[in-house]
Design a protein around this motif. Structure first.
Motif, mmCIF file in Angstrom:
data_model
loop_
_atom_site.group_PDB
_atom_site.id
_atom_site.type_symbol
_atom_site.label_atom_id
_atom_site.label_comp_id
_atom_site.label_asym_id
_atom_site.label_seq_id
_atom_site.Cartn_x
_atom_site.Cartn_y
_atom_site.Cartn_z
ATOM 1 N N GLU A 48 -43.528 -15.250 -65.024
ATOM 2 C CA GLU A 48 -44.039 -14.012 -65.618
ATOM 3 C C GLU A 48 -44.590 -13.084 -64.550
ATOM 4 O OE1 GLU A 48 -46.629 -14.712 -69.018
ATOM 5 O OE2 GLU A 48 -45.200 -16.201 -69.732
ATOM 6 N N LYS A 49 -45.270 -13.685 -63.575
ATOM 7 C CA LYS A 49 -45.797 -12.858 -62.483
ATOM 8 C C LYS A 49 -44.656 -12.274 -61.658
ATOM 9 C CE LYS A 49 -50.286 -15.002 -62.027
ATOM 10 N NZ LYS A 49 -51.132 -15.948 -61.274
ATOM 11 N N GLN A 50 -43.635 -13.098 -61.407
ATOM 12 C CA GLN A 50 -42.528 -12.616 -60.577
ATOM 13 C C GLN A 50 -41.747 -11.499 -61.257
ATOM 14 O OE1 GLN A 50 -40.515 -16.247 -59.791
ATOM 15 N NE2 GLN A 50 -41.912 -16.821 -58.136
ATOM 16 N N TYR A 52 -42.926 -9.091 -62.672
ATOM 17 C CA TYR A 52 -43.545 -7.820 -62.277
ATOM 18 C C TYR A 52 -43.035 -7.349 -60.935
ATOM 19 C CZ TYR A 52 -46.767 -7.630 -66.125
ATOM 20 O OH TYR A 52 -47.301 -7.497 -67.365
ATOM 21 N N LEU A 53 -42.852 -8.321 -60.032
ATOM 22 C CA LEU A 53 -42.356 -7.946 -58.703
ATOM 23 C C LEU A 53 -40.971 -7.318 -58.820
ATOM 24 C CD1 LEU A 53 -42.709 -7.864 -55.686
ATOM 25 C CD2 LEU A 53 -41.816 -10.172 -55.552
ATOM 26 N N VAL A 56 -41.337 -3.815 -59.997
ATOM 27 C CA VAL A 56 -41.867 -2.946 -58.936
ATOM 28 C C VAL A 56 -40.751 -2.579 -57.960
ATOM 29 C CG1 VAL A 56 -43.362 -2.911 -56.913
ATOM 30 C CG2 VAL A 56 -44.241 -3.743 -59.070
ATOM 31 N N LYS A 59 -38.286 -0.127 -59.528
ATOM 32 C CA LYS A 59 -38.873 1.224 -59.579
ATOM 33 C C LYS A 59 -38.804 1.879 -58.218
ATOM 34 C CE LYS A 59 -42.151 0.561 -63.256
ATOM 35 N NZ LYS A 59 -43.485 0.029 -63.483
ATOM 36 N N LEU A 117 -34.856 0.823 -66.220
ATOM 37 C CA LEU A 117 -36.259 1.220 -66.362
ATOM 38 C C LEU A 117 -36.598 1.530 -67.817
ATOM 39 C CD1 LEU A 117 -36.893 3.315 -63.152
ATOM 40 C CD2 LEU A 117 -37.680 1.034 -63.713
ATOM 41 N N LEU A 118 -35.658 2.174 -68.524
ATOM 42 C CA LEU A 118 -35.894 2.442 -69.946
ATOM 43 C C LEU A 118 -36.052 1.133 -70.706
ATOM 44 C CD1 LEU A 118 -33.474 5.340 -70.990
ATOM 45 C CD2 LEU A 118 -35.871 5.439 -70.368
ATOM 46 N N ASN A 121 -39.294 -0.509 -69.948
ATOM 47 C CA ASN A 121 -40.359 0.182 -70.655
ATOM 48 C C ASN A 121 -40.470 -0.294 -72.096
ATOM 49 O OD1 ASN A 121 -42.374 1.933 -70.282
ATOM 50 N ND2 ASN A 121 -41.064 3.691 -69.830
ATOM 51 N N MET A 124 -41.877 -3.810 -72.180
ATOM 52 C CA MET A 124 -43.308 -3.902 -71.900
ATOM 53 C C MET A 124 -44.146 -3.409 -73.072
ATOM 54 S SD MET A 124 -43.598 -5.007 -68.752
ATOM 55 C CE MET A 124 -45.029 -4.390 -67.907
ATOM 56 N N LYS A 125 -43.544 -2.604 -73.931
ATOM 57 C CA LYS A 125 -44.305 -2.053 -75.038
ATOM 58 C C LYS A 125 -44.402 -3.029 -76.197
ATOM 59 C CE LYS A 125 -44.029 2.906 -74.456
ATOM 60 N NZ LYS A 125 -42.958 3.905 -74.548
ATOM 61 N N ASP A 126 -43.697 -4.146 -76.090
ATOM 62 C CA ASP A 126 -43.673 -5.088 -77.195
ATOM 63 C C ASP A 126 -44.385 -6.371 -76.779
ATOM 64 O OD1 ASP A 126 -42.880 -6.982 -79.167
ATOM 65 O OD2 ASP A 126 -41.247 -5.602 -79.703
ATOM 66 N N GLU A 127 -45.304 -6.828 -77.634
ATOM 67 C CA GLU A 127 -46.084 -8.021 -77.296
ATOM 68 C C GLU A 127 -45.206 -9.248 -77.093
ATOM 69 O OE1 GLU A 127 -49.234 -8.960 -79.955
ATOM 70 O OE2 GLU A 127 -50.179 -7.005 -79.735
ATOM 71 N N SER A 129 -42.223 -9.374 -75.705
ATOM 72 C CA SER A 129 -41.256 -9.218 -74.604
ATOM 73 C C SER A 129 -39.853 -9.638 -75.038
ATOM 74 C CB SER A 129 -41.651 -10.057 -73.387
ATOM 75 O OG SER A 129 -42.959 -9.815 -73.034
ATOM 76 N N MET B 300 -52.010 -6.338 -64.372
ATOM 77 C CA MET B 300 -51.346 -6.399 -63.071
ATOM 78 C C MET B 300 -50.750 -5.037 -62.713
ATOM 79 S SD MET B 300 -49.410 -10.033 -63.243
ATOM 80 C CE MET B 300 -48.350 -9.729 -61.852
ATOM 81 N N TRP B 383 -48.261 -6.590 -54.883
ATOM 82 C CA TRP B 383 -47.926 -7.448 -56.018
ATOM 83 C C TRP B 383 -48.686 -8.767 -55.916
ATOM 84 C CZ3 TRP B 383 -45.195 -12.131 -55.450
ATOM 85 C CH2 TRP B 383 -44.967 -12.801 -56.671
ATOM 86 N N PRO C 73 -48.206 -11.157 -73.065
ATOM 87 C CA PRO C 73 -47.866 -10.715 -71.713
ATOM 88 C C PRO C 73 -49.103 -10.077 -71.064
ATOM 89 C CG PRO C 73 -46.342 -9.797 -73.320
ATOM 90 C CD PRO C 73 -47.440 -10.445 -74.088
ATOM 91 N N ASN C 75 -49.953 -7.300 -69.622
ATOM 92 C CA ASN C 75 -50.492 -5.977 -69.934
ATOM 93 C C ASN C 75 -51.178 -5.952 -71.298
ATOM 94 O OD1 ASN C 75 -47.923 -6.428 -70.861
ATOM 95 N ND2 ASN C 75 -47.363 -4.263 -70.940
ATOM 96 N N PHE C 76 -50.690 -6.818 -72.233
ATOM 97 C CA PHE C 76 -51.340 -6.854 -73.544
ATOM 98 C C PHE C 76 -52.637 -7.645 -73.511
ATOM 99 C CE2 PHE C 76 -47.154 -5.507 -74.784
ATOM 100 C CZ PHE C 76 -47.463 -4.550 -75.709
#
Lengths: 320, 395, 221
Positions: A48-50, A52-53, A56, A59, A117-118, A121, A124-127, A129, B300, B383, C73, C75-76
């Motif tokens: 889960e952390k990765q 994000y990388l 990033v 982006k 990216l869309l 997005n 990320m907006k959904d709990e 995932s 994060m 990160w 997640p 961010n939530f």
């Protein structure tokens, strides 16, 4: 091989992209195969952390790719000064066999990365995932055209030969050219322009009817016929020369950089139309905002490009 | 891209930079130094290119040199007449010129022979010739010299005349009848203009010969055609067109700046490692801060964003600082030391002013070469920082 | 409501596994004041960080306000923490080189509030804990009591439903400890759910404590 400062800048950024994209690719594969949202193992938390990388990195690449695309065209324009026979970027792009493919890949990659990216997005907006697997699978696939683009770009600059004489845009975009582009000029231009307006209308229709597949299809055809109609018909009115068809010269200062305005609005319009439409099909959620943006920019492009022949007619009383 | 700019976060980032002043000032200075070097090199080469381009613009369309056994040698004057018979040739002017090595000062002068009744091969020269009476020069055995030449001669106590050593080893005294300054300073600085007869004498040339011939054409588009006709007529002559010269100039300077950029890339790579190292080594205080932020509800993403703001601010400031320093160094101070590397001519040549040349494209190029590297170097450390476990700070 | 069911938490340090929590079940109702007792190392802090979503269990489920916070997640869970949970740490955990105001607004920064909302909420808590007159002073120049009030103001700026306090009196003298307890009592009267992890006997016989849970070696005794 010619190493102008511009080329070095582009190659350096390519190297950076390659490095980071490789990291993102490996992580994506791991996530793709090992992801289990219910697991409470340290591995899942690490994944889960990765993730994000990866986002990033994507982006970073996308945000740089947008201006870099314009910079690439500018570099080709500048190189046309030292390559014999080239008058603008098109001569340089076509001086190497695969120059046009490089261009096509560059554009496709912009759409792909933008779409990622869309999707990210939306995810990320959904709990829950819900699109994790999809987005990493998508990146794993999109990595291939990115890799191809970088390889093509490196070999493009490596095989640029300043002593080779290339054709200028005047011969590339004409009936006499041997390339498949010349086929376009054999078709009646009023048919092509008609198709352009037809698909423009279809975009509007798709929007009014809220029919997503129609909207996506119309956007896809719209971007295709926009470019064709621009080369075959509208460009001659911008240049006010019946034989000048080049899509690159539009970017030069003599035409007040109108090309940048045209291409950016066309890209934004069809990007939100095409990718927004697919996103809606995937997520089953309304993205009316995207469609409005799409409609606005597509209409802006259509209006701007139509303005040139009309203005010419009003000024001179004849068509070209 | 979806939300508006978070100024609170920006403020926090600025605060965070200031709180770790020492470390950040170190990075800022190194990075602006790097940007400074890079911009200086590109400014100088761009500026020289601009100057050369304006020189090239005034050059004749075609220059013809005769080659014998692979060496350039003199051309018979009669060939100029014959060239005129080629269709499209507007004029063919024989030139008498060469370099004169002034041993004492260790410099080369360009010596150009002029004639009152002949058109000069370029406008700037024509202006100078028009302003003096060549007949008088001939009578008094005089010459007019560029400002740089004047300076060198004065340093060696030649105030009103100069003694040339001719090809036969005799002294030839020539008085300095005037000094000219030219708007195109790069080439005019080391130039000596004197009557053709004097030039023949100094160089020891046959009076029926010329150094080379310059050809003007009516329609620039016919140049390739005319060149091929000349090649047929005189196979021993090599035609150099304006375009050839322009391209080779551009190549030389692109090559030189390319060479520098390659060095720069190595520096940039080293810098990348330094930044990576600096930003990934978090102090316990920094770790604790991140823990606090997470505990009070930062995600994060928020932490990565904050770190991005930090690195963008630092790199952008360094970029602007380096850029301004380079502008000052190159155009105000005229780039001492650095420009010598680019000139590589005789000592006289550097005595010209670098014309101001700065545009949006250059700005983009410099930006793309610097800021993205810095940000790339901080991507992974940022990160990593954001993934720190917050519960560690609670112990 | 906070509900922990059958929580296990195992840390891996190198090759050895350390069991921090084993089979913890806990139920705290809305508005209750719970004291988690136990020596240091008994796992109290880990329970708090699980409830806040700062760390995740190796097995079992954490439900806070009906949400499985450990499954959210990042961010939530951050958003949830921001909106529902206020933390009070031992040693305050303030950023010493920031001003009082800047420390207090930290939880608000990610949601990018408008200037009015920001000023209103920060002034409100600063007045409530009477530190408004020191708003622009650096935290490191404040006295211990003032720092404590800043820390509490920061925990409360988002009007959280849950307060988690980790050894809040560990570094305080008797006077400050009593001040803190008075504040906690007031919060309890405002119907805030409070969990205090401590080994300070001061908390053991307070009249408003609803439940006391004793922990030892990662287990509830």
């Amino acid at each position: 091989m010619t190493l102008t400062p511009e080329i070095i800048a582009i190659l350096m950024l390519d190297a950076l992209f390659l490095f980071f994209a490789l990291i993102a690719f490996v992580l994506s594969l791991r996530i793709l195969f090992k992801w289990d949202i219910r697991s409470t193992q340290p591995l899942q938390y690490a994944l889960e952390k990765q993730s994000y990388l990866v986002s990033v990195i994507i982006k970073y690449i996308f945000v740089l790719k947008l201006p870099l695309f314009l910079f690439y065209i500018f570099t080709c324009n500048k190189l046309s000064n030292i390559i014999t026979g080239a008058m603008c970027a098109s001569g340089v792009v076509n001086s190497v066999d695969f120059g046009l493919y490089l261009m096509v890949f560059k554009i496709i990659n912009l759409y792909l990365f933008g779409f990622w990216l869309l999707l990210n997005n939306a995810d990320m907006k959904d709990e829950l995932s819900p699109f994790v697997r999809m987005k990493f699978l998508f990146f794993v696939i999109a990595f291939i055209p990115l890799l191809l683009e970088i390889i093509l770009e490196i070999s493009f600059f490596a095989s640029l030969n300043i002593s080779k004489i290339v054709s200028c845009c005047g011969t590339l975009f004409s009936l006499t050219s041997a390339s498949y582009l010349s086929l376009l000029f054999k078709v009646d231009s009023s048919l092509l322009v008609g198709l352009f307006y037809f698909f423009g209308l279809m975009v509007l229709l798709g929007y009014i009817l809220k029919n997503i597949p129609v909207f996506i299809f119309a956007n896809l055809m719209y971007v295709l016929f926009s470019l064709i109609a621009l080369i075959v018909f509208f460009s001659t009115y911008v240049y006010e020369l019946p034989t000048h068809h080049c899509p690159f010269c539009l970017l030069q200062q003599e035409y007040y950089g109108v090309g940048y305005l045209l291409y950016i609005s066309l890209f934004v319009g069809t990007f939100y139309g095409f990718c927004g439409g697919i996103l809606e099909m995937v997520t089953h959620k309304g993205h009316t905002k995207f469609f409005k943006i799409s409609l606005f920019f597509n209409a802006f492009y259509l209006g701007l490009v139509s303005l040139y022949p009309v203005a010419y007619y009003l000024k001179n009383g004849v068509w070209l | 891209m979806k939300s508006k700019m978070n100024f609170l976060l920006l403020e926090y980032a600025i605060n965070a930079i200031l709180r770790r002043g020492k470390k950040n000032i170190f990075i800022l200075l190194i990075f602006s130094m790097l940007v400074f070097l890079l911009s200086s090199v590109l400014f100088i080469s761009d500026s020289i290119k601009l100057e050369l381009n304006s020189v090239v613009k005034s050059l004749p369309e075609i220059t013809l040199q005769r080659f014998v056994a692979g060496k350039q040698s003199d051309v018979s004057l009669s060939r100029a007449e014959e060239l005129l018979s080629i269709e499209g040739v507007k004029s063919a002017i024989p030139r008498i010129w060469g370099y004169y090595y002034f041993k004492v000062a260790g410099v080369n002068f360009s010596v150009v022979g002029i004639d009152a009744f002949e058109d000069q091969y370029k406008e700037s020269l024509q202006k100078i010739v028009d302003s003096v009476d060549v007949g008088v020069l001939e009578k008094n055995s005089g010459m007019i010299v560029g400002e740089g030449v004047k300076k060198v001669l004065e340093e060696n106590y030649y105030k009103d005349f100069f003694n040339f050593v001719t090809a036969e080893g005799k002294w030839k005294k020539v008085t300095i009848a005037g000094v000219f300054s030219s708007d195109i300073s790069l080439e005019a600085n080391d130039m000596i203009l004197l009557p053709k007869n004097t030039a023949y004498e100094i160089f020891g040339m046959d009076k029926k010969m010329a150094t080379d011939i310059v050809v003007k054409v009516s329609n620039p588009k016919e140049i390739p055609m005319i060149v091929s006709k000349i090649n047929l007529l005189f196979p021993d002559m090599r035609a150099i067109t304006k375009d050839d010269i322009r391209v080779s100039y551009q190549n030389i300077f692109d090559y030189k700046s390319g060479f520098f950029l390659s060095l720069f890339l190595i520096c940039a790579f080293t810098f990348f490692i330094i930044i990576y190292d600096k930003t990934s080594g978090l102090s316990s205080q920094e770790k604790k801060e991140i823990g606090i932020l997470k505990a009070v509800g930062w995600s994060m993403d928020d932490i990565i964003k904050e770190k991005f703001y930090e690195s963008f601010i630092i790199s952008f400031c360094a970029f602007i600082m380096g850029l301004c320093a380079a502008l000052f160094f190159v155009y105000f101070l005229q780039a001492p030391l650095l420009r010598d590397i680019f000139m590589g001519y005789s000592k006289l040549k550097p005595d010209f002013i670098l014309p101001f040349s700065f545009n949006v494209e250059m700005l983009c190029l410099l930006f793309l070469l610097s800021v993205p590297i810095y940000i790339a170097a901080t991507l992974i450390p940022s990160w990593k920082a954001s993934t720190l476990d917050a519960d560690e700070v609670m112990r | 409501m906070i509900k922990l069911s059958h929580i296990h938490k195992i840390f891996t340090q190198g090759n050895t596994e350390v069991v921090a929590l084993s089979d913890i079940s806990l139920h705290v109702k809305d508005g209750e004041f719970t004291v988690l007792k136990g020596a240091s190392g008994s796992g109290k802090s880990t329970v708090l960080s699980l409830i806040a979503g700062l760390s995740r269990p190796s097995s079992g489920e954490v439900l806070v306000e009906g949400k499985a916070i450990s499954k959210l997640p990042d961010n939530f869970s951050a958003l949830f923490r921001r909106e529902n949970i206020g933390f009070i740490f031992q040693k305050y955990n303030l950023i010493p080189t920031l001003s009082v105001r800047d420390n207090i607004i930290l939880p608000l920064i990610p949601q990018n509030p408008s200037e009015e909302v920001l000023t209103h909420s920060v002034n409100h808590v600063m007045e409530k804990f009477s530190i408004a007159h020191k708003a622009d002073m650096l935290v490191k120049n404040l006295s211990g009591g003032e720092q404590q009030r800043v820390a509490i103001a920061r925990a409360l700026i988002n009007k959280p439903k849950i307060i988690l306090a980790d050894e809040p009196t560990a570094n305080l003298d008797a006077k400050l400890s009593n001040e803190l307890i008075a504040i906690l009592k007031q919060l309890k009267e405002e119907n805030t759910t409070i969990i205090v992890a401590t080994h300070d006997p001061l908390f053991f016989d307070l009249d408003f404590v609803d439940a006391q849970v004793e922990m030892k070696n990662g287990k509830i005794v």
